[in-house]
Enzyme design. Structure first.
Site, PDB file in Angstrom:
ATOM      1  N   GLU A 167       1.803 -24.878  17.062  1.00 24.29           N
ATOM      2  CA  GLU A 167       0.492 -25.473  17.354  1.00 24.29           C
ATOM      3  C   GLU A 167       0.196 -26.727  16.535  1.00 24.29           C
ATOM      4  O   GLU A 167      -0.818 -26.807  15.830  1.00 24.29           O
ATOM      5  CB  GLU A 167      -0.610 -24.421  17.173  1.00 24.29           C
ATOM      6  CG  GLU A 167      -0.480 -23.292  18.174  1.00 24.29           C
ATOM      7  CD  GLU A 167      -1.726 -22.407  18.268  1.00 24.29           C
ATOM      8  OE1 GLU A 167      -2.701 -22.675  17.553  1.00 24.29           O
ATOM      9  OE2 GLU A 167      -1.715 -21.461  19.072  1.00 24.29           O
ATOM     10  N   GLU A 375       2.190 -16.584  22.471  1.00 20.86           N
ATOM     11  CA  GLU A 375       0.964 -15.957  21.985  1.00 20.86           C
ATOM     12  C   GLU A 375      -0.057 -15.851  23.108  1.00 20.86           C
ATOM     13  O   GLU A 375      -0.169 -16.739  23.958  1.00 20.86           O
ATOM     14  CB  GLU A 375       0.321 -16.725  20.822  1.00 20.86           C
ATOM     15  CG  GLU A 375       1.093 -16.670  19.528  1.00 20.86           C
ATOM     16  CD  GLU A 375       0.410 -17.385  18.378  1.00 20.86           C
ATOM     17  OE1 GLU A 375      -0.834 -17.277  18.261  1.00 20.86           O
ATOM     18  OE2 GLU A 375       1.123 -18.041  17.607  1.00 20.86           O
TER      19      GLU A 375
HETATM   20  C1  BG6 Z   1      -2.861 -18.909  17.024  1.00 17.76           C
HETATM   21  C2  BG6 Z   1      -2.054 -19.024  15.763  1.00 17.76           C
HETATM   22  O1  BG6 Z   1      -3.440 -20.115  17.325  1.00 17.76           O
HETATM   23  O2  BG6 Z   1      -3.951 -18.057  16.994  1.00 17.76           O
HETATM   24  C3  BG6 Z   1      -1.989 -17.740  14.954  1.00 17.76           C
HETATM   25  O3  BG6 Z   1      -0.762 -19.477  16.053  1.00 17.76           O
HETATM   26  C4  BG6 Z   1      -3.363 -17.114  14.890  1.00 17.76           C
HETATM   27  O4  BG6 Z   1      -1.469 -18.028  13.689  1.00 17.76           O
HETATM   28  C5  BG6 Z   1      -3.819 -16.831  16.317  1.00 17.76           C
HETATM   29  O5  BG6 Z   1      -3.436 -15.973  14.105  1.00 17.76           O
HETATM   30  C6  BG6 Z   1      -5.145 -16.123  16.414  1.00 17.76           C
HETATM   31  O6  BG6 Z   1      -6.128 -16.828  15.704  1.00 17.76           O
HETATM   32  P1  BG6 Z   1      -7.047 -16.094  14.660  1.00 17.76           P
HETATM   33  O7  BG6 Z   1      -7.865 -17.159  14.041  1.00 17.76           O
HETATM   34  O8  BG6 Z   1      -7.834 -15.138  15.436  1.00 17.76           O
HETATM   35  O9  BG6 Z   1      -6.119 -15.450  13.669  1.00 17.76           O
END
Ligand code: BG6
Length: 504
Positions: A167, A375
Site C-alpha cells: 500500500e 487483503e
Molecule cells: C491494510 C493494511 O490497509 O489495512 C494492514 O495493509 C492493516 O496493515 C489493514 O492492518 C486493516 O487496517 P486497520 O487500521 O484496521 O488495522
C-alpha cells in the site's frame, strides 16, 4: 452481467489469508531483531497495546501453520521484517532472522501452502531512519535493494510470489498515521519525493526478483478503495474520478506504464510541487515490468463535488465508535460521503462486497494483469463468549459477499488467482491494537491484559474451511439472490428504510 450459475473458481486457486510481520510476530527485540519505526509509532497509539508481543506468532508459528493446514489453506501471504533480517547499518545479515523465515517457509511448504511474501509492510528499521532520515533520502534505495537481494538469495528457492511494497498509495495518503511522514516539514510536497523514492525502490525489487528468483513473479500491493459517484450529476462523476486518481490510480499507472500520468504532472504543476526526479530514474521505473497486482480491498467510498469554501482532511474513526469518521472535502478536487445503500463496520468502513467486483473489473480494464487478493476483512470488537467461542456471523456474511463477488468478477472475464483475507489469526491493527480484530482465529490477549495467547477457531474458520475445501462451491446458503443485483438493491432498500432515508 447477471450470471446464471454460481461462479466457478479456477483449479489451483490460492485460498489463504494474510498478515504482516510487525502486526503478528511480536518478539520485536528478540534473536537479534532491532527496532523499526512502526514499533515506535505503535507505542504512540495509546490506550491500545503496541506491537512488542502482538499475536506472538514468532513463538506460535508452527501451531499457526498447523491451523492453516487444518483449514485447508493453499496460500499464506505474510511479510518479512527488514530489521529482523538486517538489524544494523553494518549490513550484516542476522542468521536467526534468516532461520525464523526459513523455518516458517519450510513449515508452510510441508503443509502444501504456497508462501506469498511482502518485502516491505510499513516497517522501516530505525537504523535506516537514524542514518538517512528515513524515506526522504535516496540512499534508502540501495539499502532496500540490498535487503531485497538478501531475501531473494535466501528464500527464492521456495518463494515464487513476491510483493514489493504494501500500500504505497496509503502510505502517501496517510503518512502520519503510518509513520512515513516522520521528519518531514512540508508533507504536502515532501510526500511526492518520498513517493518517487518508493517507486525507485519498487523498481529495484522487481528487477532483482526477475534476475535472482528462478520462476519468480512480483507485483505491487495497492490499497484500493473504489469510489462511486454520489449521483449522476456530472460534477460528482468527475469528483469521483479525481478521488480515484489521487488515492490510487496515480500509483497503479506508474507501476504499469513506467511514467507519471498527465493527471499527476498537472496536479504537481498547479500545486507548486516539484519532485526530485533525476536523469535515469524514469528509465529504471519503466524497465521494471510487474507480473501481477496484489489487491487489498476492504470497502468502497462515495465521491462528490467538493464545497470550495473549506478544507476537511480525512478524520479516521480511531476508537471503533460508529459515526466518528470525518469525510474529506478537498476544494477543487473531491469530497467523500457516507453511502446510505450499505452498512458499515464499527469503524465506519462501508461493507460492500460489490466493491470487490468493481475493483477487479476496474483494474482489469485498465491494466489487463492477473490479480491476487491480498487483503479484505471485517474488523470487529470481539472477545470469547461464555461458551468459550466466537460466533462471528457478521464476518461470515462479509467474506461470503466479498468472495462471491471475486467469483462474479472471474465470471465477468477477470483473471484472479487467489484470495487471502486479512487476517488468519487476530493481530495488531494499525491504530487500534487488539481492539479491532480481523482473524479467523481468536488470539487470547487484550490491550490491557496479555492473557495466554491461546488460539481459538472462530465460526468463520469452519465456514471458510468448507468453502476452500470445495474450491468455492460450499457457500453455506443458497446464493441465487446474491447473483441478482436487482434483488440486491431490494436488500439495499431495506437497509435504506432502516436508516430512515427515503430519497437518494
Ligand atoms: C491494510 C493494511 O490497509 O489495512 C494492514 O495493509 C492493516 O496493515 C489493514 O492492518 C486493516 O487496517 P486497520 O487500521 O484496521 O488495522
Amino acid at each position: 452481467m447477471r450470471h446464471k450459475k454460481d461462479p466457478v473458481f479456477p483449479e489451483g486457486f490460492l485460498w489463504g489469508a494474510s498478515s504482516a510481520a510487525w502486526q503478528v510476530e511480536g518478539a520485536t527485540l528478540e534473536d537479534g531483531r532491532s527496532q523499526s519505526v512502526i514499533d515506535l509509532n505503535s507505542q504512540t497509539k495509546k490506550p491500545f497495546t503496541d506491537n512488542s508481543v502482538a499475536s506472538d506468532h514468532y513463538h506460535h508459528f508452527r501451531e499457526d501453520v498447523a491451523l492453516m493446514k487444518e483449514c485447508g489453506f493453499t496460500s499464506y501471504r505474510f511479510s518479512m521484517s527488514w530489521s529482523r533480517i538486517i538489524p544494523d547499518s553494518d549490513r550484516k545479515v542476522n542468521p536467526l532472522g534468516i532461520k525464523f523465515y526459513n523455518d516458517l517457509i519450510d513449515e508452510l511448504v510441508a503443509a502444501g501452502i504456497t508462501p506469498i511474501v511482502t518485502l516491505y509492510h510499513y516497517d522501516m528499521p530505525c537504523w535506516v531512519d537514524e542514518k538517512y532520515g528515513g524515506w526522504h533520502n535516496r540512499a534508502i534505495i540501495d539499502e532496500y535493494e540490498y535487503y531485497c537481494r538478501v531475501c531473494f538469495e535466501n528464500f527464492g528457492d521456495r518463494v515464487k510470489y513476491w510483493l514489493s511494497i504494501n500500500e504505497q498509495n496509503m502510505q502517501i495518503c496517510y503518512g502520519d498515521w503510518l509513520g512515513v511522514s516522520k521528519g518531514c516539514t512540508d508533507w504536502f510536497r515532501d510526500k511526492w519525493d518520498i513517493n518517487h523514492i518508493m517507486n525507485l525502490c519498487h523498481a529495484k525489487a522487481v528487477l532483482a526478483c526477475h534476475e535472482m528468483v528462478e520462476g519468480g513473479k512480483i507485483g505491487p500491493v495497492p490499497g484500493y478503495v473504489p469510489i462511486y459517484p454520489k449521483s449522476c450529476r456530472p460534477e460528482d462523476q468527475i469528483a469521483a474520478m479525481n478521488a480515484e486518481e489521487l488515492t490510487e490510480k496515480i500509483w497503479n499507472d506508474t507501476y504499469v506504464f513506467g511514467e507519471y500520468s498527465g493527471f499527476v504532472k498537472k496536479y504537481w504543476e498547479e500545486n507548486d510541487i516539484h519532485p526530485d526526479i533525476r536523469p535515469g530514474d524514469m528509465e529504471l521505473i519503466k524497465s521494471a515490468k510487474i507480473d501481477f497486482f496484489a489487491v487489498n480491498c476492504y470497502r468502497s467510498d462515495v465521491g462528490m463535488a467538493p464545497d470550495d469554501s473549506y478544507v476537511q482532511e480525512i478524520g479516521l474513526n480511531k476508537y471503533g465508535r460508529k459515526g466518528e469518521f470525518v469525510y474529506t472535502n478537498l476544494p477543487g478536487e473531491y469530497a467523500l460521503d457516507r453511502n446510505p445503500y450499505v452498512e458499515t463496520t464499527d469503524w465506519d468502513w462501508h461493507i460492500d462486497g460489490t466493491c470487490m467486483r468493481y475493483a477487479l473489473r476496474y483494474m482489469w480494464d485498465h491494466y489487463h494483469l492477473p490479480m491476487v487478493i491480498t487483503e479484505a476483512g471485517f474488523g470487529a470488537h470481539e472477545d470469547l463468549g461464555e461458551d468459550g467461542k466466537i460466533h462471528d456471523q457478521y464476518r461470515i456474511d462479509y467474506l461470503r459477499d466479498y468472495i462471491y463477488n471475486v467469483g462474479l468478477a472471474i465470471e465477468d472475464g477477470v483473471e484472479v488467482f487467489g484470495f487471502n483475507p486479512w487476517s488468519f489469526t487476530d493481530l495488531l491493527s494499525t491504530g487500534n491494537g487488539m481492539a479491532k480484530r480481523y482473524g479467523l482465529v481468536f488470539v487470547n490477549t487484550t490491550d490491557d491484559d496479555p492473557r495466554d495467547y491461546k488460539r481459538y477457531k472462530k465460526d468463520s474458520f469452519d465456514w471458510y474451511s468448507a468453502l476452500i475445501r470445495s474450491n468455492g462451491k460450499e457457500w453455506g446458503c443458497d446464493m441465487s439472490d446474491w447473483r441478482n443485483y436487482t434483488k440486491r438493491s431490494e436488500i439495499a432498500s431495506d437497509i435504506r428504510e432502516k436508516l430512515g432515508k427515503s430519497e437518494l
